[in-house]
Design an enzyme around this catalytic site. Structure first.
Site, PDB file in Angstrom:
ATOM      1  N   SER A  12     -20.284  -0.150  22.130  1.00 41.11           N
ATOM      2  CA  SER A  12     -20.262   0.865  21.067  1.00 41.11           C
ATOM      3  C   SER A  12     -21.616   1.494  20.773  1.00 41.11           C
ATOM      4  O   SER A  12     -21.696   2.411  19.941  1.00 41.11           O
ATOM      5  CB  SER A  12     -19.706   0.239  19.782  1.00 41.11           C
ATOM      6  N   CYS A  71     -15.227   2.655  14.764  1.00 39.84           N
ATOM      7  CA  CYS A  71     -13.801   2.839  15.029  1.00 39.84           C
ATOM      8  C   CYS A  71     -13.569   3.268  16.480  1.00 39.84           C
ATOM      9  O   CYS A  71     -13.969   4.354  16.903  1.00 39.84           O
ATOM     10  CB  CYS A  71     -13.231   3.884  14.069  1.00 39.84           C
ATOM     11  N   ASP A 120      -7.898  -0.807  19.179  1.00 39.03           N
ATOM     12  CA  ASP A 120      -9.099  -0.806  18.356  1.00 39.03           C
ATOM     13  C   ASP A 120      -9.497  -2.254  18.109  1.00 39.03           C
ATOM     14  O   ASP A 120      -8.649  -3.155  18.128  1.00 39.03           O
ATOM     15  CB  ASP A 120      -8.821  -0.105  17.031  1.00 39.03           C
ATOM     16  N   HIS A 132      -8.203   1.629  11.067  1.00 40.35           N
ATOM     17  CA  HIS A 132      -9.160   2.073  10.047  1.00 40.35           C
ATOM     18  C   HIS A 132      -8.571   3.154   9.144  1.00 40.35           C
ATOM     19  O   HIS A 132      -9.256   3.625   8.227  1.00 40.35           O
ATOM     20  CB  HIS A 132     -10.417   2.633  10.729  1.00 40.35           C
TER      21      HIS A 132
END
Length: 623
Positions: free
Chosen positions: A331, A389, A370, A376
């Protein structure tokens, strides 16, 4: 009546024949004498210089004078590589007498006395072949005090064996700087093929790794020479002329050894890497690869058993993770993907997307999950970065497409070498359709675009690349080239390190500010994935956590960290810079199998930032 025979003599003919012989002999003598005179004239006048030179070479030997190798310091002048005086054991076979077995007998007794391994004896024999009988050959280097005492007691029983002092390279910080400073080692046959003979005549060592290798010519210096008069056995009698060597230049690095130690210790039980860059200049402040190794045994020749032990370790201490380690960025790419979305107008900064906990491509049953199973909900870009997210970035990646992502990320330095002044850097991978067709001989699939958007799939980066990309983001598009050598100091001049080429990526200021604001929330907001590391400071850190899978999880299966082996745990990553409003330092951390970027990698970066900037964001580490 008896008969007599008479021979009539032609006196004139005889005289003529005699005269012809005299003339012929005179001509022959004249020709031979003329040839001798011509040859003497040539030798004395025409060939004088050539033959005088040959005669001189028979009586004069050119002996190389090896220069002292330059030192290496950190940014505050602390020694990272030095030349220390040590002791070596030398053998001169000419002093052993006429017994042909004297050398072997001496070696056997020394081996027993000083516990010398067989490979050292074999190495001695290889070196001895290159030496004349009266020239000393080194058997041992870096003798211990214990060995010197043992030998001193029995010295009279070892003719031709002596202890001599010499300079040897030493690295006081050992594993802490092994992957950045590197080490020198003995010149081998492969090295000899590429080295300039004149400059390395008489030299024993050459840089093999790190700065020692990259700046070999600068550190080595210029070899001098002495003209020595010798006898017919080539023994040196006296010095006729001498040209002093020029010592190698000293290097001052941008590295801060205190920060280096903080980062190395902060990794603790995790293997991995930490790279910190001065955002304004590109100077590398921290360059950690853990585990490291002690480079000192490599200087004089590491034993085969010791080397085999190092290479067989699962932790791979000889592998430079900061420069060559390739990891999925996870991420940590999300701020860059978000910036690409804004720059290409693929999405608006206020646009909200729904996250139910998974994402599906049209007409496809596969669910891209996710990390938060329940999802989310409705999220905008700031929240998507803050909470990391995945679904938001699956959808954004699909909107961008792989080609636009590839083109933008390539400009930010992904999939490209940084150009640091170290050899052996790897470029990493940010994939494209063309790349996959070339490397994998396969077409590109839509699902691969989605996972590329969250830093998985074919994505591979080095920690150095991540640090540079973070610095570029903090610099609002001004690209810096990382470098380690700040200045080069010789006896005659002080010069700067490598010439740095600076590029600028044209980015909209408002777009960058939105991304930076979200990265600040990662650290300082209640729902940020790295909340808590800012405790005790009076400035903002901008960051992004990352968790990179090391194996694929089947559709519908659940990842349970407690039920799998440590080597299958996710890698923990974190990128950051500070202060957010006036960036000075960028840090990238990868902790192998650390699990969570927020709980493992982020605190490591925070320690480096806090030590560099203090509590108030004022850099107290300027040299």
């Amino acid at each position: 009546m008896s008969s007599r025979s008479y021979t009539m003599r032609d006196k004139f003919l005889e005289e003529r024949l005699f005269l012809n012989r005299i003339v012929s002999a005179f001509i022959a003598i004249t020709v031979l004498t003329s040839g001798l005179i011509v040859r003497l004239i040539y030798l004395q006048i025409v060939g004088h210089i050539h033959y005088a030179t040959l005669a001189k070479e028979n009586s004069i030997k050119i002996t190389p004078l090896v220069p002292t190798r330059g030192m290496i310091y950190d940014r505050h002048g602390r020694v990272l590589a030095e030349n220390t005086q040590t002791f070596k054991l030398e053998i001169t076979t000419d002093k052993m007498g006429d017994d042909p077995e004297a050398l072997n007998d001496t070696l056997l007794r020394l081996q027993k006395l000083l516990n010398i391994p067989d490979e050292k004896i074999a190495q001695f024999h290889k070196l001895k072949i290159r030496q004349k009988r009266f020239a000393p050959t080194t058997l041992l280097t870096n003798m211990t005090n214990e060995d010197m005492v043992k030998f001193a007691v029995v010295r009279p029983y070892f003719p031709g064996v002596d202890i001599k002092t010499h300079l040897v390279r030493n690295y006081p910080f050992k594993d802490l700087t092994a992957h950045v400073v590197g080490y020198v080692g003995r010149i081998n046959e492969k090295d000899l093929k590429s080295l300039p003979v004149t400059e390395y005549s008489g030299s024993t060592y050459i840089g093999k790794l790190g700065i020692e290798s990259s700046y070999e010519t600068t550190l080595h210096g210029k070899t001098g020479y002495a003209e020595m008069e010798t006898n017919v056995q080539a023994r040196e009698l006296k010095t006729l002329n001498e040209v002093n060597p020029i010592a190698g230049a000293n290097l001052y690095l941008t590295l801060d050894i205190d920060l280096q130690k903080t980062a190395y210790d902060a990794l603790d039980k995790f293997n991995g890497a930490v790279v910190a860059i001065d955002i304004k200049t590109g100077g590398v402040l921290v360059f950690v690869s853990r585990p490291g190794f002690d480079p000192n045994p490599f200087v004089s020749g590491i034993g085969s058993d010791e080397y085999k032990a190092l290479t067989s370790l699962d932790d791979q201490p000889l592998y430079n993770r900061a420069l060559r380690g390739l990891y999925p960025p996870g991420s940590t790419v999300k701020p860059f993907i978000a910036l690409a979305g804004l720059e290409y107008n693929a999405i608006g900064k206020q646009q909200r997307l729904h996250c139910p906990g998974f994402y599906q491509l049209p007409n496809d049953k596969h669910r891209f999950r996710d990390w938060k199973k329940s999802g989310h909900g409705s999220v905008g870009m700031n929240e998507a970065i803050t909470q990391s997210c995945d679904v938001y970035f699956y959808r954004l990646a699909n909107l961008l497409g792989i080609e636009r992502m590839h083109n933008f990320m390539q400009k930010m330095g992904f999939g490209e070498k940084t150009g640091i002044d170290l050899m052996g850097e790897k470029a990493g991978v940010f994939p494209s359709k063309e790349w996959k067709l070339k490397e994998k001989k396969q077409r590109w699939y839509p699902g691969e675009t989605l996972i590329t958007g969250i830093g998985q799939g074919f994505n591979l980066v080095t920690p150095l690349q991540l640090a540079r990309a973070t610095a570029t983001l903090a610099n609002k598009g001004h690209v810096v080239t990382p470098f380690l050598v700040d200045k080069i100091v010789s006896a005659s001049a002080t010069t700067k390190g490598p010439e740095i080429h600076k590029d600028v990526i044209n980015l909209k200021p408002d777009n960058i500010n939105n991304i930076i604001s979200a990265m600040v929330n990662v650290v300082h907001s209640a729902r940020g994935t790295a909340k808590g590391i800012s405790h005790g400071i009076n400035y903002h850190i901008a960051g992004k956590t990352g968790t990179a899978q090391v194996f694929n999880i089947k559709q519908g299966a659940k990842y349970n960290e407690r039920s799998i082996g440590f080597k299958l745990h996710d890698h923990a990553l974190f990128i950051s810079f500070a202060p957010a409003d006036n960036p000075q330092i960028a840090v990238a951390v990868i902790a192998e199998h650390g699990g969570h970027g927020g709980s493992v990698a982020a605190p490591i970066a925070a320690k480096v930032i806090k030590q560099y900037l203090g509590d108030n964001g004022e850099n107290r580490n300027t040299p």
